[in-house]
Design an enzyme around this catalytic site. Structure first.
Site, PDB file in Angstrom:
ATOM      1  N   ASP A 440       0.823  -1.206   0.000  1.00 48.69           N
ATOM      2  CA  ASP A 440       0.000   0.000   0.000  1.00 48.69           C
ATOM      3  C   ASP A 440       0.866   1.270   0.000  1.00 48.69           C
ATOM      4  O   ASP A 440       2.093   1.213   0.256  1.00 48.69           O
ATOM      5  CB  ASP A 440      -0.871  -0.038   1.269  1.00 48.69           C
ATOM      6  CG  ASP A 440      -2.255   0.557   1.059  1.00 48.69           C
ATOM      7  OD1 ASP A 440      -2.394   1.412   0.191  1.00 48.69           O
ATOM      8  OD2 ASP A 440      -3.169   0.167   1.807  1.00 48.69           O
ATOM      9  N   ASP A 504     -10.519   1.783  -3.743  1.00 47.25           N
ATOM     10  CA  ASP A 504     -11.086   1.421  -2.438  1.00 47.25           C
ATOM     11  C   ASP A 504     -12.602   1.399  -2.492  1.00 47.25           C
ATOM     12  O   ASP A 504     -13.245   0.952  -1.548  1.00 47.25           O
ATOM     13  CB  ASP A 504     -10.644   2.435  -1.370  1.00 47.25           C
ATOM     14  CG  ASP A 504      -9.349   2.003  -0.711  1.00 47.25           C
ATOM     15  OD1 ASP A 504      -8.868   0.900  -1.011  1.00 47.25           O
ATOM     16  OD2 ASP A 504      -8.817   2.777   0.109  1.00 47.25           O
TER      17      ASP A 504
HETATM   18  C1  DGJ Z   1      -5.948   1.467   1.774  1.00 51.75           C
HETATM   19  C2  DGJ Z   1      -6.225   0.300   0.886  1.00 51.75           C
HETATM   20  O1  DGJ Z   1      -6.600   0.711  -0.376  1.00 51.75           O
HETATM   21  C3  DGJ Z   1      -7.251  -0.593   1.555  1.00 51.75           C
HETATM   22  O2  DGJ Z   1      -7.615  -1.627   0.699  1.00 51.75           O
HETATM   23  C4  DGJ Z   1      -6.664  -1.111   2.828  1.00 51.75           C
HETATM   24  O3  DGJ Z   1      -5.561  -1.919   2.529  1.00 51.75           O
HETATM   25  C5  DGJ Z   1      -6.259   0.040   3.728  1.00 51.75           C
HETATM   26  N1  DGJ Z   1      -5.425   1.005   3.037  1.00 51.75           N
HETATM   27  C6  DGJ Z   1      -5.535  -0.462   4.932  1.00 51.75           C
HETATM   28  O4  DGJ Z   1      -5.043   0.541   5.711  1.00 51.75           O
END
Ligand code: DGJ
Length: 700
Positions: A440, A504
């Site tokens: 991430d 997301d």
């Molecule tokens: C952002 C990501 O896009 C999510 O899928 C998840 O992994 C969160 N961060 C976790 O903090």
């Protein structure tokens, strides 16, 4: 053709290069060419206009003021104010099939530029370039842009804008005189990064018309430019956006600009996608294994890493047919929420007293792979790492950049920080059976200095080096590039990762558009597409399972939902959908993506057609209510016109919500020729908004 010229040809496009008066000129980028071309330069030699040069000027690819060019140059830089203007001459020109390598030198500015052009069989043109300091003093590079000429028919451009949870919104607009610049200054490619910049005619659609597309292969700061000069010439280009003084070349040093990957298509936007997808699929590192059906536990758990809860999820996952489970954020030292822990990549005994091995074994014993989340470029001020090394963050002077999600960015250009992340990550991977990591990147880079100099360029190179090293050490490891969803999806990182987290936003209605445009460049099997919960966590919207499943099918599919809360019926539907995905992923991940030019705005009709035209799977997605009672028929282009096909609607995860009394008869199966399917089509049923179903078309 004269000696210093080259025609690069694919079945769908061509590039014609020629050396004129020492300058390298792109005479043509567009439709395929053949036959006699020696007089092209004479054919397009401009007239002498009023109030103009006494003789025609041929600025060529370096776009220099010394050759009469009045637009933005290819290379700009200086040696403490000197060598600010260049006049490069071609000194080497090598042409071999569809590859051209050219060296240009300016002995006065003491610079050497190398340019490479490769046109692959699918029509993807790769431009690479570098500049070398052949002098004895430092040379500062301000900008190095790859440019391509555009013809006058290209009257519009299409690029993409976005934000968290709403990536890649298309923006189409007319090209006017001047320079249009799309900058990305986030230090990652970004939610607002344009995955491509595409010039079009006003008529170009998904299925037809000319398109000239470019995509920059870089994950740091970048810019796209479209320039229309007052002399009438037009061009499109892109390059790294270098911060002041970010790249200074000492004697003998070189700067390699990020590659630009471009496609000309006479078959509309789908022709552009087809070329990029084929190019990506032909890479040696393109994932070869069937893309495992994934359960990401983030939205089911968030930071609540409770072993019993996880086991319950795994039990249901196994029942459904999940092949890979991902433990997301929250497993490492003091990471009980998003305020602490980033930087300390050791398992937290407070939540995992016996480590991760028992849960991994539990997962593996059910025949499921295990994946784990990292965010290695980041550090929370509340972490052991930051307490020990506050100097390891990207920063300028004694300032600390503003916090974003309570975190700062580690300076991976610093060997100490780089090795810390590499070794801690690598140790976790060595100690466990981990098939895959989700990597991430949840904040932007600002005031991002490395030892007093701008550090984004170095940081971008460092993450590439880190991914490469992790893959070298852990050979079967797959990496997912995630950045608060889809903020690091680009052709720069793509050769080092196996999957992108598309967004997301798991709301299927929103995902339809996000996936539609991300797949403009990225092949769907590289895009994570998950069935979200009944009530979307991002939008709060309630959607039918059939809609969520039809949306998640067209990518690297998965589930991101607390499936222990799913009803018996929903679990059955998830299992039949999972089997459908497994039975059809070879087709979905190899065929041609088709986005039908559906004439009404209430729906998308899209699908995948096999390259041999033997079969297709489409989705009809009704986004909003219809205006007329009967929606436009569903027509399917690109099939074999003379072949007979069986056509039927299928519902692997249950039926959509209809708004009618009797659905169209064809839905239970009819046979029809490819030409009838393209020209007459079948009746679209009336669905409630935000509903979808699948259509299977199979050669009889
Ligand atoms: C952002 C990501 O896009 C999510 O899928 C998840 O992994 C969160 N961060 C976790 O903090």
């Amino acid at each position: 053709m004269s000696k210093q010229s080259a025609l690069l040809s694919a079945s769908t496009s061509a590039l014609l290069l020629e050396v004129v008066d020492g300058a390298l000129i792109i005479q043509h980028w567009g439709a395929p060419l053949q036959g006699e071309l020696a007089s092209v330069q004479t054919a397009i030699r401009p007239s002498i206009a009023n109030s103009s040069w006494d003789f025609p000027q041929f600025p060529g690819i370096m776009r220099e003021s010394s050759r009469g060019f009045l637009g933005r140059p290819t290379l700009s830089g200086h040696r403490s104010g000197k060598a600010w203007s260049t006049k490069f001459e071609v000194t080497d020109f090598h042409h071999n099939k569809n590859h051209v390598a050219v060296t240009l030198r300016d002995f006065h500015a003491e610079l050497e530029v190398t340019l490479n052009f490769d046109l692959d069989v699918h029509g993807v043109l790769t431009q690479k370039g570098s500049v070398k300091n052949i002098g004895s003093t430092d040379y500062t590079v301000n900008e190095f842009i790859h440019w391509l000429p555009l013809p006058k028919e290209a009257t519009q451009t299409l690029d993409f804008a976005g934000r968290w949870s709403n990536e890649r919104n298309p923006q189409r607009k007319d090209i006017a005189t001047g320079t249009w610049v799309r900058e990305s200054r986030e230090g990652r490619s970004g939610h607002n990064f344009s995955i491509a910049d595409i010039a079009l005619t006003s008529q170009t659609s998904f299925q037809s018309g000319n398109a000239w597309a470019t995509s920059i292969a870089w994950s740091g700061n970048s810019h796209y430019l479209v320039e229309k000069l007052f002399d009438g010439s037009m061009s499109i280009g892109a390059g790294e956006l270098l911060l002041p003084g970010e790249v200074t070349l000492a004697a003998g040093e070189s700067y390699a600009a990020p590659a630009l990957l471009s496609v000309f298509s006479a078959d509309g936007l789908d022709g552009v996608s087809a070329a990029y997808h084929s190019y990506l699929r032909a890479r040696p590192m393109h994932p070869k294994r069937p893309r495992p059906l994934t359960l990401n536990m983030w939205e089911a758990l968030y930071f609540d890493h409770n072993e019993e809860k996880i086991k319950a999820l795994i039990d249901v996952a196994a029942e459904i047919g999940i092949e890979r489970v991902v433990l997301d954020d929250g497993w490492f030292h003091s990471r009980r929420d998003d305020r602490a822990g980033l930087g300390d990549w050791v398992i937290d005994p407070a939540v995992w007293p016996n480590g991760l091995s028992p849960i991994i074994k539990y997962i593996n014993d059910k025949g499921i792979e295990f994946g784990l989340w990292f965010e290695g470029e980041m550090v929370n001020p509340d972490s052991d790492l930051y307490r020990a090394h506050p100097e390891w963050i990207l920063h300028e002077g004694d300032r600390v950049p503003p916090l974003w999600r309570h975190q700062l960015v580690l300076d991976l250009g610093h060997e100490g920080a780089f090795n810390h992340v590499l070794e801690q990550t690598s140790a976790v991977l060595s100690a466990h059976n981990i098939a895959y990591i989700k990597w991430d990147h949840n904040r932007v880079l600002v005031d991002a200095g490395h030892l007093g100099q701008a550090g984004v360029h170095r940081q971008t190179q460092a993450i590439y080096r880190l991914f490469a090293e992790l893959k070298k050490r852990h050979t079967a490891l797959e990496i997912e590039s995630c950045a608060s969803g889809g903020a690091r999806i680009d052709l720069g990182v793509i050769d080092l990762v196996d999957r992108f987290w598309t967004s997301d936003n798991n709301d299927a209605l929103e995902r339809q558009t996000i996936q539609r445009w991300t797949a403009q460049v990225i092949a769907p099997e590289l895009l994570g597409t998950h069935i979200g919960p009944t009530h979307g966590h991002q939008t709060g919207r309630t959607l039918e399972l059939s809609m969520r499943a039809a949306t998640a099918l067209f990518g690297h599919a998965g589930i991101e939902w607390n499936i222990t809360e799913a009803s018996e019926q929903e679990r059955k539907h998830l299992a039949t959908w999972a089997q459908y995905y497994k039975d059809n992923r070879a087709h979905l991940h190899s065929g041609k993506m088709v986005r039908v030019d559906y004439p009404e705005a209430h729906a998308y009709l899209h699908g995948v057609t096999a390259h041999d035209k033997s079969r297709a799977i489409f989705a009809y997605v009704q986004l909003t209510p219809t205006v007329a009672i009967h929606p436009s028929p569903l027509k399917f282009p690109g099939l074999d016109p003379s072949a007979t096909y069986m056509v039927k609607a299928v519902f692997p995860a249950g039926k959509p919500r209809f708004m009618l009394i009797t659905p169209p008869e064809w839905m239970s199966g009819i046979s029809l020729s490819g030409s009838a399917l393209a020209s007459i089509g079948v009746t679209a049923p009336i669905l409630a908004p935000a509903n979808a179903f699948l259509i299977e078309i199979t050669k009889a």
